[in-house]
Every structure is written in C-alpha cells, then in structure tokens.
Design an enzyme around this catalytic site. Sequence first.
Site, PDB file in Angstrom:
ATOM      1  N   HIS A  53       0.822  -1.199   0.000  1.00 17.42           N
ATOM      2  CA  HIS A  53       0.000   0.000   0.000  1.00 17.42           C
ATOM      3  C   HIS A  53       0.865   1.262   0.000  1.00 17.42           C
ATOM      4  O   HIS A  53       2.046   1.244   0.354  1.00 17.42           O
ATOM      5  CB  HIS A  53      -0.943  -0.008   1.195  1.00 17.42           C
ATOM      6  CG  HIS A  53      -2.027  -1.037   1.076  1.00 17.42           C
ATOM      7  ND1 HIS A  53      -3.068  -1.141   1.986  1.00 17.42           N
ATOM      8  CD2 HIS A  53      -2.254  -2.005   0.138  1.00 17.42           C
ATOM      9  CE1 HIS A  53      -3.883  -2.129   1.611  1.00 17.42           C
ATOM     10  NE2 HIS A  53      -3.397  -2.664   0.510  1.00 17.42           N
ATOM     11  N   GLU A  55       0.967   3.974   1.844  1.00 16.92           N
ATOM     12  CA  GLU A  55       1.534   4.463   3.100  1.00 16.92           C
ATOM     13  C   GLU A  55       2.832   3.723   3.440  1.00 16.92           C
ATOM     14  O   GLU A  55       3.824   4.346   3.840  1.00 16.92           O
ATOM     15  CB  GLU A  55       0.527   4.276   4.246  1.00 16.92           C
ATOM     16  CG  GLU A  55      -0.795   4.985   4.029  1.00 16.92           C
ATOM     17  CD  GLU A  55      -1.859   4.086   3.402  1.00 16.92           C
ATOM     18  OE1 GLU A  55      -3.011   4.140   3.862  1.00 16.92           O
ATOM     19  OE2 GLU A  55      -1.535   3.334   2.451  1.00 16.92           O
ATOM     20  N   CYS A  88      -2.096  -0.891   7.507  1.00 16.20           N
ATOM     21  CA  CYS A  88      -1.354   0.361   7.348  1.00 16.20           C
ATOM     22  C   CYS A  88      -1.377   1.188   8.623  1.00 16.20           C
ATOM     23  O   CYS A  88      -0.424   1.921   8.903  1.00 16.20           O
ATOM     24  CB  CYS A  88      -1.928   1.168   6.180  1.00 16.20           C
ATOM     25  SG  CYS A  88      -1.496   0.485   4.562  1.00 16.20           S
ATOM     26  N   SER A 172     -20.634  11.709 -38.341  1.00 15.57           N
ATOM     27  CA  SER A 172     -20.421  12.042 -36.929  1.00 15.57           C
ATOM     28  C   SER A 172     -18.962  12.314 -36.586  1.00 15.57           C
ATOM     29  O   SER A 172     -18.657  12.539 -35.414  1.00 15.57           O
ATOM     30  CB  SER A 172     -20.932  10.896 -36.042  1.00 15.57           C
ATOM     31  OG  SER A 172     -20.201   9.705 -36.290  1.00 15.57           O
ATOM     32  N   THR A 200     -22.557  -0.671 -33.632  1.00 13.36           N
ATOM     33  CA  THR A 200     -21.361   0.175 -33.631  1.00 13.36           C
ATOM     34  C   THR A 200     -20.167  -0.576 -34.196  1.00 13.36           C
ATOM     35  O   THR A 200     -19.382  -0.025 -34.979  1.00 13.36           O
ATOM     36  CB  THR A 200     -21.058   0.658 -32.203  1.00 13.36           C
ATOM     37  OG1 THR A 200     -22.146   1.458 -31.745  1.00 13.36           O
ATOM     38  CG2 THR A 200     -19.778   1.467 -32.149  1.00 13.36           C
ATOM     39  N   ASP A 204     -18.673   1.079 -37.521  1.00 17.76           N
ATOM     40  CA  ASP A 204     -17.459   1.866 -37.316  1.00 17.76           C
ATOM     41  C   ASP A 204     -16.180   1.038 -37.243  1.00 17.76           C
ATOM     42  O   ASP A 204     -15.089   1.601 -37.345  1.00 17.76           O
ATOM     43  CB  ASP A 204     -17.582   2.682 -36.029  1.00 17.76           C
ATOM     44  CG  ASP A 204     -18.741   3.666 -36.067  1.00 17.76           C
ATOM     45  OD1 ASP A 204     -19.201   3.998 -37.183  1.00 17.76           O
ATOM     46  OD2 ASP A 204     -19.206   4.076 -34.992  1.00 17.76           O
ATOM     47  N   LEU A 208     -11.199   0.035 -30.012  1.00 16.01           N
ATOM     48  CA  LEU A 208     -11.550  -0.092 -28.594  1.00 16.01           C
ATOM     49  C   LEU A 208     -10.333  -0.324 -27.702  1.00 16.01           C
ATOM     50  O   LEU A 208     -10.332  -1.167 -26.813  1.00 16.01           O
ATOM     51  CB  LEU A 208     -12.584  -1.206 -28.380  1.00 16.01           C
ATOM     52  CG  LEU A 208     -13.914  -1.034 -29.138  1.00 16.01           C
ATOM     53  CD1 LEU A 208     -14.845  -2.202 -28.828  1.00 16.01           C
ATOM     54  CD2 LEU A 208     -14.575   0.295 -28.795  1.00 16.01           C
ATOM     55  N   GLU A 302     -19.548   2.740 -24.715  1.00 16.80           N
ATOM     56  CA  GLU A 302     -19.353   3.783 -25.713  1.00 16.80           C
ATOM     57  C   GLU A 302     -20.387   3.770 -26.834  1.00 16.80           C
ATOM     58  O   GLU A 302     -20.205   4.425 -27.848  1.00 16.80           O
ATOM     59  CB  GLU A 302     -17.937   3.689 -26.291  1.00 16.80           C
ATOM     60  CG  GLU A 302     -16.858   3.983 -25.273  1.00 16.80           C
ATOM     61  CD  GLU A 302     -15.593   4.521 -25.910  1.00 16.80           C
ATOM     62  OE1 GLU A 302     -15.638   4.973 -27.060  1.00 16.80           O
ATOM     63  OE2 GLU A 302     -14.551   4.486 -25.236  1.00 16.80           O
TER      64      GLU A 302
END
Length: 386
Positions: A53, A55, A88, A172, A200, A204, A208, A302
Amino acid sequence: MSDPESEIHMRRALDVAKRGWGDTHPNPMVGALVVEDGRVMSEGSHAQDGGPHAERLALIALGHKPRAGATLYVTLEPCSTEGRTGSCTDAIIASGIRKVVIGAKDPNPEHSGRGFEVLRAAGVEVTAGVLEQECTDLNLIFNHWITTDSPLIAAKAAVTLDGRIACRSGDSKWITGEEARADVMRWRRLFPSIAVGAGTVMADNPRLTARMKDRPEWCPFRFVFDGLLRSVADRAMPDVYTDEFRDRTIVVTTPHGGMGYVRKLRELGVQVWTLPSATQRVPMSEFRKRCAQERISGVFLEGGAQLVSQILQDKQMDYLFIYRAPILLADDRAKPVFSGLRTEKLVNAIRLEDVRHEIFGHDILTRGRVAYPERMFIDETTFSLG
C-alpha cells in the site's frame, strides 16, 4: 476547513496516486507523502492489486525514522485490517509519525472510520476531509464496487448542443475536438473494460483500445453486445475479432445467437458469454452478475445510441460522461443519443448527481452519477433490440 499547505500536499498526493491509473483494479488508487519541515521527503502509490500500500511505500522510501513534526499525507483512509499486505495503521503507528492528514474516508462500510479510531487511540493526530471530493472522485469505480458488489456501468457520448450524435446522413466524425477525444482515451485507460453494441462494431469497426501520447497502446476487456450474433455473420469480420488483442474481446449474446457463430468466435480466440434471456436482448442485470463473478469492476459503455438507450430504460446505467461540443444541427432527423422514454413532467426526468464539469478546448465534459426518478415511463411506441 483545511489549510492551504495541507491542500497543496494533498494535491501532490493525488498526482502520486494517479500513477496507478487503470492498474489497481479492483483496489483503489492511493497516494501518500511524508512531509518534514514543509518539504516532501518521500512518496508512495499503490501500484496493483495485492501489492504494498501507498503508506508503507512512502515510509520505506523515507529511509530514516520520521523526524519530530513529520506528517503523513494520504488520499484514502489507511486500512486497519491485516489483509494480504498488513495493516497500514499498524505501520504508521510503528513508524513514530504523530500526525496524519487524510483525504477521503474508506467507502467500505465494514471499515469506514475505523482507521481514524485506531490512529487516534494510539495518540496520532488525525485530520480528515482535506480535498475530500477530489479524493473520493479519484476512485469512483472502486467506491461503487466496494459498496454494491457490482461493476460501475458508465456510458459515454459526444453530442452537439442539441443532444445529437450524428447528422441524418450518419456523419459524426468528429463532433468533439482532439482534446476531448484525448480525454476519452484517458478514461478508457482507467476502466477495466469497454463495451459497444453490434451496430457500432459493424458500422465503425472500432479498435476499442486506449491510445495515449507517449504510452504504449493498452487494451482493456472489449465487450460486444450482440444478442443475435449478427456481427459474426459477415465474411468481413470486425477487427476486434481478429486483431492482436482478440483474446481480450468478449461477445455477450443470448441463446438465440446460434451455436455455429459461437464456435466460430471461439475458434478465432474470442471469448463468448451466452447469458440467459427470453428475448433477443442481452439482459444487463445478467451481464452485471457475470462481471461481478469475473471481478470486472467497471464498464465504459461507448454506444451506440440503441444500446445506451436500452440500458437507461432498464435503469442499469450508473454513471454518465457527456462531451458537449458548441455545434447545433437543429434537425429533428439528426440522431439523438437517448430515446425511448416518455417524460412528460420534470419530476420524472433522470438527473445527474455529484456532477463535475471540465473544459477541453471548445468542448465541455459533464459527468456524474445517474439518479433515476421514482417513476420512469417507457415510450411503448419504440422498440430496442440491443
């Protein structure tokens, strides 16, 4: 109210935390600093799930016992349970540091506030809530995951001032400018997965992936929602089924899609999730469950408009990113981003909460948590296949 010096150091801790951008799932990003006599002496950031972590790393990097008056700054409440890496709070107490400044409280209901109590009981001075909103916003995916045991499903759209995503002709590219599109790549890099609908992918052929300046291309899990597997029927297969990242592509379908197409995808190395459904639509509630089982904590949706609207109608959208460009089409046949609801009164409107605004060139990003009204009416004259 926090003092200016604390805010300066906490902003630095936030920058340090962002070194783990997109790499810590399902854990949070956390940054920590040790400050002595007003100077930052060491830094630490959480890099990945199971790793040390922030810390502990900041204390190790200090290289000596903290001097009298040293302060530890950390963006998230220190953990107070052993876990895989040790508590921690124990490490802070053992270091001898007597002052800790914290940004956000741990959102986990089982731990929230306990780290403060442990430190204060040991005689450590604790100041909490410094840049709390910014520190909380940093971990919007983790916060949702740890409190709901479910992925954060966020949608993204680039729209004109009148809420359109394409001209009536379908043109677009591009509604928003380069700076806004670069920010989309930054969010792609954060989320562990990206999702689009079959329409999509077929229209298109998107890659991705996250493509950021001076950084290697990165590929999250790529979900394609295709209840009938119509994106597999053509000989010209979308690139996400054939490129070098195809093992990161997951097609989400229904039993109505046909086993022949499922076999074809799997032979290509593409994963397939066949979710139970009485219709040709992929049920988002089942998708949520599967993501939770696979420990996928966030989904960046998206498009297209049909899929985004379906998820909104089903009350399955948790978060929304809207990039708005200073463009007006003023054409009622231009394509809207959302449809399918019958909102006759403002009290029945969907709203965003915990809203944040950012400017990118001439474009404005508005993002926030989706809040649904008690009653939401579906327009029965529309039909969404999904």
